[in-house]
Design a protein around this motif. Structure first.
Motif, mmCIF file in Angstrom:
data_model
loop_
_atom_site.group_PDB
_atom_site.id
_atom_site.type_symbol
_atom_site.label_atom_id
_atom_site.label_comp_id
_atom_site.label_asym_id
_atom_site.label_seq_id
_atom_site.Cartn_x
_atom_site.Cartn_y
_atom_site.Cartn_z
ATOM 1 N N HIS A 136 27.356 38.682 59.850
ATOM 2 C CA HIS A 136 27.407 37.514 58.989
ATOM 3 C C HIS A 136 28.427 37.660 57.863
ATOM 4 O O HIS A 136 28.746 36.665 57.184
ATOM 5 C CB HIS A 136 26.021 37.240 58.395
ATOM 6 N N ALA A 137 28.934 38.893 57.644
ATOM 7 C CA ALA A 137 29.981 39.060 56.640
ATOM 8 C C ALA A 137 31.363 38.761 57.202
ATOM 9 O O ALA A 137 32.337 38.657 56.442
ATOM 10 C CB ALA A 137 29.955 40.486 56.099
ATOM 11 N N GLU A 138 31.490 38.574 58.510
ATOM 12 C CA GLU A 138 32.776 38.357 59.169
ATOM 13 C C GLU A 138 33.541 37.161 58.601
ATOM 14 O O GLU A 138 34.761 37.255 58.378
ATOM 15 C CB GLU A 138 32.566 38.181 60.677
ATOM 16 N N PRO A 139 32.892 35.984 58.296
ATOM 17 C CA PRO A 139 33.654 34.837 57.749
ATOM 18 C C PRO A 139 34.381 35.168 56.460
ATOM 19 O O PRO A 139 35.417 34.574 56.155
ATOM 20 C CB PRO A 139 32.573 33.775 57.535
ATOM 21 N N HIS A 140 33.854 36.084 55.649
ATOM 22 C CA HIS A 140 34.522 36.428 54.390
ATOM 23 C C HIS A 140 35.838 37.171 54.631
ATOM 24 O O HIS A 140 36.645 37.310 53.708
ATOM 25 C CB HIS A 140 33.595 37.306 53.539
ATOM 26 N N TYR A 141 36.055 37.618 55.863
ATOM 27 C CA TYR A 141 37.320 38.286 56.189
ATOM 28 C C TYR A 141 38.292 37.345 56.899
ATOM 29 O O TYR A 141 39.500 37.600 56.931
ATOM 30 C CB TYR A 141 37.058 39.491 57.091
ATOM 31 N N THR A 142 37.778 36.248 57.475
ATOM 32 C CA THR A 142 38.620 35.369 58.295
ATOM 33 C C THR A 142 38.833 33.995 57.678
ATOM 34 O O THR A 142 39.886 33.373 57.861
ATOM 35 C CB THR A 142 37.993 35.193 59.681
ATOM 36 N N VAL A 143 37.870 33.459 56.961
ATOM 37 C CA VAL A 143 37.995 32.114 56.356
ATOM 38 C C VAL A 143 38.775 32.242 55.055
ATOM 39 O O VAL A 143 38.364 33.021 54.165
ATOM 40 C CB VAL A 143 36.603 31.501 56.111
ATOM 41 N N PRO A 144 39.893 31.524 54.896
ATOM 42 C CA PRO A 144 40.732 31.674 53.689
ATOM 43 C C PRO A 144 39.975 31.448 52.386
ATOM 44 O O PRO A 144 40.187 32.165 51.420
ATOM 45 C CB PRO A 144 41.843 30.633 53.902
ATOM 46 N N VAL A 145 39.110 30.423 52.357
ATOM 47 C CA VAL A 145 38.392 30.142 51.109
ATOM 48 C C VAL A 145 37.464 31.299 50.743
ATOM 49 O O VAL A 145 37.352 31.695 49.585
ATOM 50 C CB VAL A 145 37.580 28.828 51.255
ATOM 51 N N LEU A 146 36.796 31.848 51.777
ATOM 52 C CA LEU A 146 35.849 32.935 51.511
ATOM 53 C C LEU A 146 36.545 34.263 51.237
ATOM 54 O O LEU A 146 35.945 35.177 50.645
ATOM 55 C CB LEU A 146 34.902 33.094 52.703
ATOM 56 N N GLN A 147 37.818 34.365 51.655
ATOM 57 C CA GLN A 147 38.548 35.617 51.431
ATOM 58 C C GLN A 147 38.781 35.885 49.948
ATOM 59 O O GLN A 147 39.022 37.015 49.544
ATOM 60 C CB GLN A 147 39.901 35.580 52.165
ATOM 61 N N LYS A 148 38.684 34.817 49.119
ATOM 62 C CA LYS A 148 38.872 34.980 47.680
ATOM 63 C C LYS A 148 37.619 35.533 47.000
ATOM 64 O O LYS A 148 37.684 35.895 45.830
ATOM 65 C CB LYS A 148 39.254 33.640 47.060
ATOM 66 N N HIS A 149 36.505 35.524 47.725
ATOM 67 C CA HIS A 149 35.262 36.044 47.127
ATOM 68 C C HIS A 149 35.322 37.571 47.041
ATOM 69 O O HIS A 149 35.996 38.227 47.828
ATOM 70 C CB HIS A 149 34.056 35.619 47.955
ATOM 71 N N GLU A 150 34.610 38.108 46.090
ATOM 72 C CA GLU A 150 34.586 39.576 45.888
ATOM 73 C C GLU A 150 33.385 40.174 46.604
ATOM 74 O O GLU A 150 32.239 39.798 46.332
ATOM 75 C CB GLU A 150 34.514 39.920 44.404
ATOM 76 N N LEU A 151 33.679 41.066 47.546
ATOM 77 C CA LEU A 151 32.614 41.737 48.290
ATOM 78 C C LEU A 151 32.421 43.156 47.746
ATOM 79 O O LEU A 151 33.395 43.845 47.414
ATOM 80 C CB LEU A 151 32.963 41.812 49.790
ATOM 81 N N ILE A 152 31.165 43.523 47.681
ATOM 82 C CA ILE A 152 30.830 44.895 47.252
ATOM 83 C C ILE A 152 29.827 45.467 48.240
ATOM 84 O O ILE A 152 29.231 44.741 49.038
ATOM 85 C CB ILE A 152 30.237 44.921 45.822
#
Length: 561
Positions: A136-152
């Motif tokens: 479920h974390a995969e979209p944060h690596y592929t979706v441009p809008v979500l790529q701006k979010h900070e993952l920890i």
């Protein structure tokens, strides 16, 4: 499938409730050897018996839970069915292990998007305020809008990082109140406080943790080395003890064998001498008996002659008298083995004295093997912990040495001191009053041609040519002269490498039998160390050589505190 899981959970939840009902109300633990009293309540046999034993001998006994009374004291019987249920509960719910000294691992964080949170989250989004598994974390690596979010990393539920009042990420730490806050808390409740960002705090904390961890690792290495030293020392002690016991047993056996051999030889000598003396006595006895018979015959003959009425011819009478004189025999003085017994008794007395004088040294040497002794000091600060004030004995100082500065300093004096049986008469030296039997450190400062920093027994020689420190077996001395260093004991000199210092530190570890000399400074450079066995208390001593025309000559005990 989900229905079965819910049924299992409900079943397990029901068992949990039942488990509490199988706990003893006295010890609050699962029943051990359960017994049931007349009112229906159950207890551990040991718990209810302890309660009733504490009430003493009385007419009525009560239930600790409902207070119902019984008379006489109920006879307790084991509740077998209850015991079986408790055993099954113990198998289903084993007792938790004892707490460990290791830090507990952080709990797993469940993925917020997986059904029933069955998958472990690996990442948390600080913008979405949610935790995700890898899928479920995969979209944060592929979706441009979500790529701006900070993952920890998902080390704790992301909700714990959100301010409950402002619903914003707590990315600051209030150093004044020591708590995490958000940016709005900074201008609200924590106005005027000191702040630091969480990222900076993490870096600082990480550095501190690394520093502490490094210290811990160094301490672990030190303790491992100390442990290895102790283990090796244990092996050495065991091996040395066995060897010492065997060697001592051999020495005592040889000593006993030697004494027994001397005893056997002495018995043989006594028996041989007894046989010879008895043979001589037998020969003398036969000779005396023969002579006694002849004398008795002459006596009878004289008796017959004296009874005659006629005159005895003078010639016959002279013959009898001469024969009597020829047979006269002188007797020697009697002899015995009393002198031999006296010699052996004297030998025994000397052996007893030798044993009495030697045994304390043997027992003292054995007692030196002790693991309780603290480690030897290394730094000057550690040495100073063993410093103690010393006082020079004005009854022992050389007649032309003057004591000054509260009897800590000696200087040449043209006015001699009065005579004293305790005074050194041949060499300029002096002893301290204090008798040392433990750890002690002192320093000697000096300006002379030669200095002797020494220790000695109280009964060390004071008047002969052997009275100089180190010239006898009751004193030990380090002699400093120009650029020459010597250690002396029992008139044996050992040349020591190095140069003289105007301040000599002396460390005594009496129990360990260690006497060490140092160049007293912050570095504490060791000059010489001797290991021996001290059998009497030790008195520190100072000696020096000088000429009368030398100026500024002195030696003193340094005042360190």
């Amino acid at each position: 499938m989900a229905g079965k899981e819910e049924d299992l959970q409900d079943s397990q939840h029901g068992v949990n409730l039942d488990r509490e009902q199988f706990c003893c109300s006295v010890c609050l633990d699962l029943l051990k050897e359960p017994v049931t009293v007349h009112c229906g309540h159950s207890y551990c046999r040991g718990c209810i018996e302890s309660c009733w034993d504490g009430q003493g001998e009385r007419e009525e006994y009560s239930c600790p839970q409902c207070r119902e009374t019984f008379h006489p004291r109920p006879v307790l019987k084991r509740n077998n069915m209850l015991a079986e249920v408790v055993e099954k509960l113990k198998m289903s719910y084993p007792q938790p292990p004892p707490p460990s000294l290791t830090l507990a691992a952080p709990p797993d964080v469940a993925c917020d998007f997986c059904s029933l949170g069955q998958n472990k989250a690996t990442k948390s989004c600080l913008t979405c305020l949610a935790s995700y598994c890898d899928e479920h974390a995969e979209p944060h690596y592929t979706v441009p809008v979500l790529q701006k979010h900070e993952l920890i990393s998902a080390t704790m539920p992301v909700g714990d990082k959100v301010c409950t009042e402002h619903r914003k990420l707590m990315d600051l730490c209030c150093q004044t109140d020591e708590q995490l806050i958000c940016t709005e808390c900074m201008v609200d409740k924590h106005k005027g406080h000191q702040f630091v960002s969480v990222l900076e705090l993490k870096e600082t904390t990480k550095e501190r943790l690394e520093k502490v961890r490094k210290q811990v690792q160094e301490k672990v290495q030190q303790r491992e080395e100390e442990l290895e030293t102790i283990i090796q020392a244990e092996k050495n002690v065991k091996s040395s003890a066995q060897t010492s016991k065997a060697d001592c047993a051999k020495a005592f056996s040889e000593l006993i064998s030697s004494v027994q051999n001397r005893r056997s030889k002495l018995e043989q000598l006594i028996e041989a001498q007894e046989k010879s003396a008895l043979a001589q006595a037998g020969a003398l006895k036969q000779q005396l008996e023969k002579e006694l018979g002849e004398l008795r015959g002459r006596d009878a003959q004289l008796l017959r002659l004296s009874s005659r009425d006629d005159v005895v011819p003078l010639r016959q009478l002279n013959s009898i008298s001469i024969a009597f004189q020829d047979f006269a025999l002188g007797a020697g003085l009697p002899r015995s083995f009393t002198d031999v017994t006296a010699c052996v008794t004297e030998l025994k007395a000397k052996a007893d004295i030798l044993l009495k004088e030697t045994w304390p040294k043997i027992s003292t040497t054995v007692s030196y093997v002790d693991f309780s002794l603290p480690p030897a000091p290394n730094s000057r600060e550690e040495f100073l912990r063993y410093w103690r004030p010393l006082t020079l004995d004005d009854t022992s100082n050389y007649i032309n040495l003057n004591l000054m500065d509260n009897k800590r300093k000696i200087r040449p004096s043209p006015i001699p001191y009065p005579t004293n049986p305790n005074r050194f008469t041949q060499f300029p030296q002096v002893l301290c009053k204090e008798a040392l039997t433990e750890r002690c450190y002192w320093e000697v400062e000096w300006h002379a041609r030669t200095l002797s920093a020494a220790v000695a027994y109280k009964d060390a020689n004071r008047t002969s040519d052997e009275s100089e420190f180190g010239r006898n077996d009751k004193s030990w001395a380090l002699e400093c002269s120009g650029d020459t260093l010597k250690f002396r004991h029992n008139d044996v000199d050992v040349k020591v490498p190095g140069s003289c210092s105007k301040k000599i530190g002396v460390f005594l570890d009496y129990q360990a039998g260690i006497l060490s000399f140092y160049q007293a400074s912050d570095q504490m450079l060791q000059i010489f160390e001797v290991r021996t066995t001290f059998t009497e208390p030790l008195h520190p001593g100072i000696g020096m050589n000088y000429e009368w025309y030398d100026t500024g000559v002195f030696a003193q005990l340094a005042k360190l505190k």
